[in-house]
Motif scaffolding. Structure first.
Motif, PDB file in Angstrom:
ATOM      1  N   ASP A   1      17.257   1.763 -12.147  1.00  0.00           N
ATOM      2  CA  ASP A   1      16.720   0.501 -11.639  1.00  0.00           C
ATOM      3  C   ASP A   1      15.327   0.749 -11.070  1.00  0.00           C
ATOM      4  OD1 ASP A   1      19.210  -0.482 -12.215  1.00  0.00           O
ATOM      5  OD2 ASP A   1      19.502  -1.442 -10.270  1.00  0.00           O
ATOM      6  N   LEU A   2      14.353  -0.021 -11.517  1.00  0.00           N
ATOM      7  CA  LEU A   2      13.004   0.002 -10.954  1.00  0.00           C
ATOM      8  C   LEU A   2      12.787  -1.313 -10.234  1.00  0.00           C
ATOM      9  CD1 LEU A   2      10.173   1.207 -10.616  1.00  0.00           C
ATOM     10  CD2 LEU A   2       9.572   0.234 -12.847  1.00  0.00           C
ATOM     11  N   ILE A   3      12.600  -1.241  -8.915  1.00  0.00           N
ATOM     12  CA  ILE A   3      12.422  -2.426  -8.081  1.00  0.00           C
ATOM     13  C   ILE A   3      11.064  -2.330  -7.401  1.00  0.00           C
ATOM     14  CG2 ILE A   3      13.316  -3.745  -6.126  1.00  0.00           C
ATOM     15  CD1 ILE A   3      16.059  -2.475  -6.720  1.00  0.00           C
ATOM     16  N   ILE A   4      10.228  -3.364  -7.570  1.00  0.00           N
ATOM     17  CA  ILE A   4       8.868  -3.333  -7.017  1.00  0.00           C
ATOM     18  C   ILE A   4       8.619  -4.610  -6.229  1.00  0.00           C
ATOM     19  CG2 ILE A   4       6.422  -3.053  -7.508  1.00  0.00           C
ATOM     20  CD1 ILE A   4       7.166  -1.869 -10.187  1.00  0.00           C
ATOM     21  N   TRP A   5       8.433  -4.453  -4.929  1.00  0.00           N
ATOM     22  CA  TRP A   5       8.152  -5.588  -4.051  1.00  0.00           C
ATOM     23  C   TRP A   5       6.645  -5.785  -3.902  1.00  0.00           C
ATOM     24  CZ3 TRP A   5      12.520  -8.075  -3.267  1.00  0.00           C
ATOM     25  CH2 TRP A   5      13.720  -7.370  -3.156  1.00  0.00           C
ATOM     26  N   ASN A   6       6.226  -7.056  -3.767  1.00  0.00           N
ATOM     27  CA  ASN A   6       4.827  -7.422  -3.459  1.00  0.00           C
ATOM     28  C   ASN A   6       3.844  -7.012  -4.548  1.00  0.00           C
ATOM     29  OD1 ASN A   6       5.108  -8.602  -0.713  1.00  0.00           O
ATOM     30  ND2 ASN A   6       5.839  -6.546  -0.198  1.00  0.00           N
ATOM     31  N   LEU A   7       4.271  -7.012  -5.788  1.00  0.00           N
ATOM     32  CA  LEU A   7       3.365  -6.672  -6.886  1.00  0.00           C
ATOM     33  C   LEU A   7       2.448  -7.853  -7.187  1.00  0.00           C
ATOM     34  CD1 LEU A   7       2.681  -4.526  -9.072  1.00  0.00           C
ATOM     35  CD2 LEU A   7       4.317  -5.701 -10.565  1.00  0.00           C
ATOM     36  N   SER A   8       1.169  -7.555  -7.383  1.00  0.00           N
ATOM     37  CA  SER A   8       0.185  -8.598  -7.706  1.00  0.00           C
ATOM     38  C   SER A   8      -0.901  -7.999  -8.589  1.00  0.00           C
ATOM     39  CB  SER A   8      -0.437  -9.169  -6.428  1.00  0.00           C
ATOM     40  OG  SER A   8      -1.255  -8.187  -5.799  1.00  0.00           O
ATOM     41  N   ASP A   9      -1.754  -8.856  -9.096  1.00  0.00           N
ATOM     42  CA  ASP A   9      -2.881  -8.371  -9.902  1.00  0.00           C
ATOM     43  C   ASP A   9      -3.797  -7.472  -9.088  1.00  0.00           C
ATOM     44  OD1 ASP A   9      -2.265  -9.646 -12.368  1.00  0.00           O
ATOM     45  OD2 ASP A   9      -3.041 -11.545 -11.594  1.00  0.00           O
ATOM     46  N   ASP A  10      -3.854  -7.686  -7.779  1.00  0.00           N
ATOM     47  CA  ASP A  10      -4.748  -6.914  -6.921  1.00  0.00           C
ATOM     48  C   ASP A  10      -4.281  -5.480  -6.712  1.00  0.00           C
ATOM     49  OD1 ASP A  10      -6.395  -9.110  -6.591  1.00  0.00           O
ATOM     50  OD2 ASP A  10      -5.365  -9.793  -4.778  1.00  0.00           O
ATOM     51  N   ASN A  11      -2.972  -5.231  -6.792  1.00  0.00           N
ATOM     52  CA  ASN A  11      -2.482  -3.880  -6.503  1.00  0.00           C
ATOM     53  C   ASN A  11      -1.781  -3.222  -7.686  1.00  0.00           C
ATOM     54  OD1 ASN A  11       0.240  -4.883  -6.562  1.00  0.00           O
ATOM     55  ND2 ASN A  11       0.070  -5.474  -4.406  1.00  0.00           N
ATOM     56  N   ILE A  12      -1.834  -3.865  -8.846  1.00  0.00           N
ATOM     57  CA  ILE A  12      -1.055  -3.342  -9.969  1.00  0.00           C
ATOM     58  C   ILE A  12      -1.593  -1.998 -10.460  1.00  0.00           C
ATOM     59  CG2 ILE A  12      -2.360  -4.541 -11.793  1.00  0.00           C
ATOM     60  CD1 ILE A  12       0.413  -5.014 -13.140  1.00  0.00           C
ATOM     61  N   GLU A  13      -2.898  -1.774 -10.374  1.00  0.00           N
ATOM     62  CA  GLU A  13      -3.464  -0.514 -10.863  1.00  0.00           C
ATOM     63  C   GLU A  13      -2.951   0.672 -10.039  1.00  0.00           C
ATOM     64  OE1 GLU A  13      -7.844   1.610 -11.469  1.00  0.00           O
ATOM     65  OE2 GLU A  13      -7.683  -0.590 -11.457  1.00  0.00           O
ATOM     66  N   GLN A  14      -3.006   0.544  -8.713  1.00  0.00           N
ATOM     67  CA  GLN A  14      -2.495   1.607  -7.838  1.00  0.00           C
ATOM     68  C   GLN A  14      -0.990   1.769  -8.016  1.00  0.00           C
ATOM     69  OE1 GLN A  14      -3.573   3.934  -6.117  1.00  0.00           O
ATOM     70  NE2 GLN A  14      -2.108   4.465  -4.516  1.00  0.00           N
ATOM     71  N   THR A  15      -0.278   0.667  -8.129  1.00  0.00           N
ATOM     72  CA  THR A  15       1.169   0.730  -8.296  1.00  0.00           C
ATOM     73  C   THR A  15       1.539   1.435  -9.593  1.00  0.00           C
ATOM     74  OG1 THR A  15       1.393  -1.348  -7.069  1.00  0.00           O
ATOM     75  CG2 THR A  15       3.291  -0.635  -8.358  1.00  0.00           C
ATOM     76  N   GLU A  16       0.829   1.144 -10.656  1.00  0.00           N
ATOM     77  CA  GLU A  16       1.102   1.807 -11.939  1.00  0.00           C
ATOM     78  C   GLU A  16       0.879   3.302 -11.839  1.00  0.00           C
ATOM     79  OE1 GLU A  16      -1.278  -0.541 -14.735  1.00  0.00           O
ATOM     80  OE2 GLU A  16       0.621  -1.130 -15.694  1.00  0.00           O
ATOM     81  N   ARG A  17      -0.131   3.740 -11.086  1.00  0.00           N
ATOM     82  CA  ARG A  17      -0.372   5.175 -10.916  1.00  0.00           C
ATOM     83  C   ARG A  17       0.815   5.837 -10.218  1.00  0.00           C
ATOM     84  NH1 ARG A  17      -5.903   3.792  -9.862  1.00  0.00           N
ATOM     85  NH2 ARG A  17      -5.527   3.828  -7.609  1.00  0.00           N
ATOM     86  N   VAL A  18       1.330   5.170  -9.193  1.00  0.00           N
ATOM     87  CA  VAL A  18       2.480   5.722  -8.478  1.00  0.00           C
ATOM     88  C   VAL A  18       3.707   5.775  -9.382  1.00  0.00           C
ATOM     89  CG1 VAL A  18       4.071   5.365  -6.550  1.00  0.00           C
ATOM     90  CG2 VAL A  18       1.618   5.003  -6.219  1.00  0.00           C
ATOM     91  N   ILE A  19       3.966   4.707 -10.116  1.00  0.00           N
ATOM     92  CA  ILE A  19       5.126   4.666 -10.998  1.00  0.00           C
ATOM     93  C   ILE A  19       5.025   5.728 -12.077  1.00  0.00           C
ATOM     94  CG2 ILE A  19       6.321   3.267 -12.744  1.00  0.00           C
ATOM     95  CD1 ILE A  19       5.647   0.831 -10.988  1.00  0.00           C
ATOM     96  N   GLN A  20       3.863   5.864 -12.686  1.00  0.00           N
ATOM     97  CA  GLN A  20       3.683   6.877 -13.723  1.00  0.00           C
ATOM     98  C   GLN A  20       3.906   8.277 -13.159  1.00  0.00           C
ATOM     99  OE1 GLN A  20      -0.227   6.064 -15.294  1.00  0.00           O
ATOM    100  NE2 GLN A  20       0.416   4.125 -16.223  1.00  0.00           N
ATOM    101  N   TYR A  21       3.429   8.513 -11.943  1.00  0.00           N
ATOM    102  CA  TYR A  21       3.640   9.812 -11.303  1.00  0.00           C
ATOM    103  C   TYR A  21       5.128  10.081 -11.092  1.00  0.00           C
ATOM    104  CZ  TYR A  21       4.105  13.137  -7.460  1.00  0.00           C
ATOM    105  OH  TYR A  21       4.503  14.189  -6.671  1.00  0.00           O
ATOM    106  N   VAL A  22       5.839   9.092 -10.543  1.00  0.00           N
ATOM    107  CA  VAL A  22       7.255   9.304 -10.244  1.00  0.00           C
ATOM    108  C   VAL A  22       8.068   9.448 -11.521  1.00  0.00           C
ATOM    109  CG1 VAL A  22       9.304   8.381  -9.111  1.00  0.00           C
ATOM    110  CG2 VAL A  22       7.069   8.088  -8.042  1.00  0.00           C
ATOM    111  N   LEU A  23       7.820   8.618 -12.516  1.00  0.00           N
ATOM    112  CA  LEU A  23       8.601   8.702 -13.744  1.00  0.00           C
ATOM    113  C   LEU A  23       8.307   9.995 -14.511  1.00  0.00           C
ATOM    114  CD1 LEU A  23       8.508   5.017 -15.046  1.00  0.00           C
ATOM    115  CD2 LEU A  23      10.309   6.183 -13.747  1.00  0.00           C
ATOM    116  N   LYS A  24       7.051  10.410 -14.513  1.00  0.00           N
ATOM    117  CA  LYS A  24       6.690  11.669 -15.179  1.00  0.00           C
ATOM    118  C   LYS A  24       7.393  12.852 -14.534  1.00  0.00           C
ATOM    119  CE  LYS A  24       2.776  14.795 -15.907  1.00  0.00           C
ATOM    120  NZ  LYS A  24       1.326  15.032 -15.620  1.00  0.00           N
ATOM    121  N   ASN A  25       7.516  12.832 -13.216  1.00  0.00           N
ATOM    122  CA  ASN A  25       8.079  13.959 -12.465  1.00  0.00           C
ATOM    123  C   ASN A  25       9.468  13.638 -11.894  1.00  0.00           C
ATOM    124  OD1 ASN A  25       5.603  15.892 -12.259  1.00  0.00           O
ATOM    125  ND2 ASN A  25       4.794  13.891 -11.677  1.00  0.00           N
ATOM    126  N   PHE A  26      10.131  12.643 -12.483  1.00  0.00           N
ATOM    127  CA  PHE A  26      11.343  12.111 -11.875  1.00  0.00           C
ATOM    128  C   PHE A  26      12.391  13.185 -11.602  1.00  0.00           C
ATOM    129  CE2 PHE A  26      15.532  10.245 -11.728  1.00  0.00           C
ATOM    130  CZ  PHE A  26      15.351   9.114 -10.947  1.00  0.00           C
TER     131      PHE A  26
END
Length: 205
Positions: free
Chosen positions: A49-74
């Motif tokens: 399950d991937l749950i993301i609170w408060n996602l918006s166009d303003d923070n999606i770039e930073q959020t994607e970096r975090v998600i990619q980091y966690v999924l790559k190194n899960f």
């Protein structure tokens, strides 16, 4: 927070932008991903399950970096979280120390739970300073007398590649709260100070 109508997707199909509409419509911002846990103690396929609170166009770039980091190194990040939790339990209860970390993985992660097995939960408001803050929520079995943890679910809070706090999951929405409210879970010094001799951590964020 369980929604039986959500169909799991592959990692290749993942597009977190679709969660913006869920968040804006006040639906639960949840995607299920077909995933494989592959660590020395356990190898299992499950739906993450991937749950993301408060996602918006303003923070999606930073959020994607975090998600990619966690999924790559899960695998290594989850191994860090669950192993640190085991060592903490050994320190606070000698009965737990009589059982191995292998047992802890095999017996305490509930792959038969209908709602979910493991959730990766992120609040975009917690990422504003550039830190990768996130939380693993794990469905647990009911042998709380043996392991001295919640008999339903446990949360392990992470900053980057380190486990920094824990809590039970009696409040499904605790990660939705502001950073100020969740700060105590990101700053448990005793958990940050647990040493894992010889353990290889994931690469830093």
């Amino acid at each position: 927070m369980y929604n039986e109508h959500i169909q799991p997707i592959s990692l290749e199909e993942l597009d977190i932008r679709q969660l913006i509409a869920f968040w804006e419509s006040e639906d639960e911002p949840l995607i299920k991903i077909r995933f494989s846990l592959d660590i020395p103690y356990l190898k299992r396929d499950f739906d993450l399950d991937l749950i993301i609170w408060n996602l918006s166009d303003d923070n999606i770039e930073q959020t994607e970096r975090v998600i990619q980091y966690v999924l790559k190194n899960f695998n290594k990040l989850f191994e860090t979280a669950w192993t640190v939790l085991y060592h903490h339990l050994c320190e606070v209860d000698s009965n737990v120390a009589e059982h191995t970390v292998q047992e802890f993985y095999e017996e305490q992660i509930d792959f038969d739970e209908n709602d979910y097995t493991i959730q990766l939960e992120i609040n975009c408001e917690h990422l504003k300073d550039g830190q990768a803050r996130y939380c693993f929520v794990v469905a647990t079995t009911c042998d709380c007398n043996k392991w001295m943890i919640s008999s339903d679910n446990m949360r392990v809070y992470m900053i980057g590649n380190k486990a920094c706090g824990l809590n039970d999951n009696n409040d499904d929405l605790q990660m939705r709260d502001s950073l100020e409210i969740c700060q105590m879970f990101y700053q448990m010094e005793w958990m940050l100070n647990i040493k894992l001799p010889g353990f290889q951590y994931a690469e830093p964020f």
